[in-house]
Design a protein around this motif. Structure first.
Motif, short mmCIF file in Angstrom:
data_model
loop_
_atom_site.label_atom_id
_atom_site.label_comp_id
_atom_site.label_asym_id
_atom_site.label_seq_id
_atom_site.Cartn_x
_atom_site.Cartn_y
_atom_site.Cartn_z
N LYS A 84 3.36 64.32 44.48
CA LYS A 84 3.33 65.49 45.94
C LYS A 84 4.04 64.84 46.81
CE LYS A 84 -0.15 68.25 49.00
NZ LYS A 84 1.37 69.94 48.54
N PRO A 85 4.01 63.23 47.46
CA PRO A 85 4.77 62.71 48.27
C PRO A 85 6.34 62.85 47.87
CG PRO A 85 2.71 61.50 48.25
CD PRO A 85 2.99 61.96 47.06
N ILE A 86 6.87 62.10 46.63
CA ILE A 86 8.15 62.18 46.45
C ILE A 86 8.42 63.88 46.31
CG2 ILE A 86 9.51 61.85 44.54
CD1 ILE A 86 8.23 59.07 45.49
N TYR A 87 8.55 64.71 45.70
CA TYR A 87 8.75 66.13 45.83
C TYR A 87 8.75 66.72 46.58
CZ TYR A 87 7.68 65.36 40.60
OH TYR A 87 7.72 64.79 39.77
N SER A 88 7.34 66.02 48.36
CA SER A 88 7.35 66.99 49.19
C SER A 88 8.06 66.12 49.88
CB SER A 88 6.32 66.65 50.17
OG SER A 88 5.40 67.27 49.04
N LEU A 89 9.53 64.93 50.13
CA LEU A 89 10.49 64.30 50.37
C LEU A 89 11.42 64.92 49.50
CD1 LEU A 89 11.43 61.78 52.36
CD2 LEU A 89 11.41 60.45 50.70
N TYR A 90 11.91 65.17 48.85
CA TYR A 90 12.49 65.77 48.54
C TYR A 90 12.87 66.97 48.67
CZ TYR A 90 16.47 67.17 44.42
OH TYR A 90 18.04 67.42 44.20
N ILE A 91 12.06 67.74 48.66
CA ILE A 91 11.95 69.84 49.10
C ILE A 91 12.32 68.86 50.77
CG2 ILE A 91 10.80 71.27 49.79
CD1 ILE A 91 8.73 70.68 46.78
N TRP A 92 11.83 68.20 51.09
CA TRP A 92 11.96 68.53 52.64
C TRP A 92 13.51 68.41 52.88
CZ3 TRP A 92 13.11 64.20 55.50
CH2 TRP A 92 13.76 64.22 57.73
N THR A 93 14.62 66.87 52.64
CA THR A 93 14.92 66.49 52.39
C THR A 93 16.73 67.21 51.77
OG1 THR A 93 14.65 64.73 51.96
CG2 THR A 93 16.81 64.63 52.48
N PHE A 94 16.31 68.71 50.85
CA PHE A 94 17.17 69.55 50.87
C PHE A 94 16.98 70.50 51.01
CE2 PHE A 94 19.98 65.61 49.49
CZ PHE A 94 18.91 64.99 48.21
N GLY A 95 15.58 70.76 51.75
CA GLY A 95 15.32 72.41 52.15
C GLY A 95 15.53 73.24 50.60
N VAL A 96 14.21 72.81 49.41
CA VAL A 96 14.10 73.11 48.27
C VAL A 96 13.40 74.67 49.16
CG1 VAL A 96 12.69 73.24 46.59
CG2 VAL A 96 14.79 71.42 47.32
N ASN A 97 13.56 76.14 48.23
CA ASN A 97 12.58 76.51 48.81
C ASN A 97 11.37 76.90 47.64
OD1 ASN A 97 11.21 78.78 48.97
ND2 ASN A 97 12.66 80.61 49.22
N MET A 98 10.21 76.21 47.41
CA MET A 98 9.44 76.50 46.05
C MET A 98 9.07 77.89 46.02
SD MET A 98 9.30 73.92 44.50
CE MET A 98 8.30 73.40 42.97
N LYS A 99 8.82 78.42 47.17
CA LYS A 99 7.95 79.49 46.32
C LYS A 99 8.34 80.79 44.99
CE LYS A 99 5.92 80.26 51.14
NZ LYS A 99 5.70 79.19 51.11
N GLU A 100 9.93 80.46 45.63
CA GLU A 100 11.21 81.46 44.47
C GLU A 100 10.43 80.77 43.18
OE1 GLU A 100 14.89 82.29 47.50
OE2 GLU A 100 14.56 80.42 46.52
N ALA A 101 9.75 79.03 43.47
CA ALA A 101 10.14 78.29 41.82
C ALA A 101 8.97 79.00 40.82
CB ALA A 101 9.78 77.07 41.61
N ALA A 102 9.41 79.05 39.81
CA ALA A 102 8.84 79.20 38.34
C ALA A 102 7.15 78.61 38.57
CB ALA A 102 8.85 79.42 37.67
N VAL A 103 6.72 77.57 38.64
CA VAL A 103 5.59 76.82 39.23
C VAL A 103 6.07 76.29 40.17
CG1 VAL A 103 4.40 74.98 37.83
CG2 VAL A 103 5.91 76.17 36.50
N GLU A 104 5.09 76.83 41.57
CA GLU A 104 5.12 76.45 42.16
C GLU A 104 4.33 75.13 42.91
OE1 GLU A 104 5.07 80.36 44.66
OE2 GLU A 104 4.44 78.93 45.86
N ASP A 105 3.59 74.48 41.64
CA ASP A 105 2.84 73.75 41.73
C ASP A 105 3.54 72.09 41.28
OD1 ASP A 105 -0.17 71.94 39.06
OD2 ASP A 105 0.79 70.84 41.48
N LEU A 106 3.78 71.20 42.79
CA LEU A 106 3.93 70.04 42.27
C LEU A 106 3.59 68.74 41.77
CD1 LEU A 106 5.01 69.01 45.39
CD2 LEU A 106 5.97 70.11 44.62
N GLN A 107 2.19 69.18 41.19
CA GLN A 107 1.84 68.12 40.43
C GLN A 107 2.41 68.14 38.49
OE1 GLN A 107 -0.06 65.38 41.27
NE2 GLN A 107 -1.02 66.21 43.57
#
Lengths: 315, 32
Positions: free
Chosen positions: A80-103
């Motif tokens: 969660k922390p690693i992917y959240s940092l990547y999401i925050w850095t590059f502005g990823v919109n996880m709501k569109e991802a087929a699987v939103e659960d970062l784990q």
């Protein structure tokens, strides 16, 4: 002589480096002043030496190391922390991802290959050609004099980019390489460059209904292709590793080229199991061809508009 | 990474784009 020998190289390097940077910044300042006066200033492209220095950076090695690192499965608590940092850095919109659960994503490579919810990207029915991927439109327009613009004012050669026209027989004797590609009277050649940023969805789809007849893989450098570098390095797309898919659509010639970059060194084409990109060993300037047309498959690979075509992978 | 499309089309093909704009997969690039 003794004094010269005693001088430390570091201060000399710092002095020359900062002198060069100062000179370069002053030139850019002058360009900005001219642009303010409304005078069109041609982009400052890198000279031969700068390109050679840039190409000497072991980008393929770095890219493969980056890919290896991102295949290491992360412990669940770290995901969660690693992917959240990547999401925050590059502005990823996880709501569109087929699987939103970062784990769910075992490593960053898997996270990078995430798919989208089918409804997240409706395919436009009323137009014959669509964007094959998410990204930024770097440049588009009509191809003139066999030169394609990677960004405004910086071009590359069509023939260098696609390689020699050997993937199909040419009946007539054309005046130029560009005329070879245009098969129908009254047609023109068009191009569009889509840049995928690190946070973008990195799968790509078929931009139209077409038949893919041929694949040409050019091993090459993996320089960054971000817009700033595309403005600086002429022929950038001809230096980098790329996969050219060519064939036919309703109006004639059609091609899609996936160009790799430093952090995204690998290109996968789902229907081409033989394709191997970002290999350690390759001969400079070489390319390898594969025809999808065979005796029992005269059509090549039929792709529908919007169909999954391939993906970029880290490393 | 980058994707480059190169294709032939009738002379009256028009892109419905602006350089620098964001675009999503599935959105139209242009019209005849």
């Amino acid at each position: 002589k003794y004094k010269m020998a005693r001088m430390r190289p570091l201060p000399i390097l710092i002095a020359t480096g900062s002198g060069y940077l100062g000179y370069d910044q002053y030139g850019r300042y002058k360009d900005r002043e001219l642009q303010k006066l409304g005078i069109e200033v041609p982009p400052r492209v890198a000279n031969e030496l700068q390109v050679t220095i840039y190409k000497s950076i072991p980008t393929r090695l770095l890219s493969r190391a980056w890919g290896r690192l991102n295949q290491v499965d992360l412990p669940t608590w770290l995901r969660k922390p690693i992917y959240s940092l990547y999401i925050w850095t590059f502005g990823v919109n996880m709501k569109e991802a087929a699987v939103e659960d970062l784990q769910h994503y075992r490593n960053l490579g898997e996270f990078f290959r995430r798919k989208l919810k089918p409804q997240a990207r409706p395919v436009c029915d009323s137009h014959c050609v669509i964007s094959p991927a998410d990204g930024k439109i770097l440049h588009f327009g009509r191809v003139k004099n066999c030169e394609v613009e990677q960004v405004k004012g910086v071009t590359y050669s069509l023939e260098t980019f696609l390689g020699p026209y050997t993937w199909t027989e040419s009946l007539d004797d054309p005046s130029s390489f560009q005329d070879l590609l245009v098969t129908k009277e009254g047609n023109e050649l068009f191009h569009c460059v889509v840049y995928l940023a690190p946070g973008d969805y990195h799968c790509f789809h078929s931009p139209t209904d077409w038949r893919v007849a041929h694949r040409r893989h050019f091993p090459g450098s993996l320089m960054s292709v971000n817009p700033g570098v595309a403005r600086w390095i002429k022929e950038l797309f001809c230096h980098n590793e790329r996969v050219v898919l060519s064939g036919e659509w309703t109006h004639g010639f059609f091609s899609l080229t996936a160009v790799g970059a430093t952090n995204v060194g690998s290109i996968r084409i789902y229907f081409d199991k033989e394709l191997r990109t970002n290999n350690p060993r390759y001969n400079k300037g070489s390319y390898n061809d594969l025809s999808y047309v065979s005796n029992n498959n005269r059509e090549g690979v039929t792709m529908r508009k919007g169909e999954h075509l391939g993906e970029f992978n880290l490393g | 990474s980058t994707i480059v499309l190169l294709f032939e089309a009738p002379r009256d093909f028009k892109f419905s784009l602006t350089a620098g704009q964001k675009i999503h997969f599935g959105e139209p690039l242009g019209t005849m």
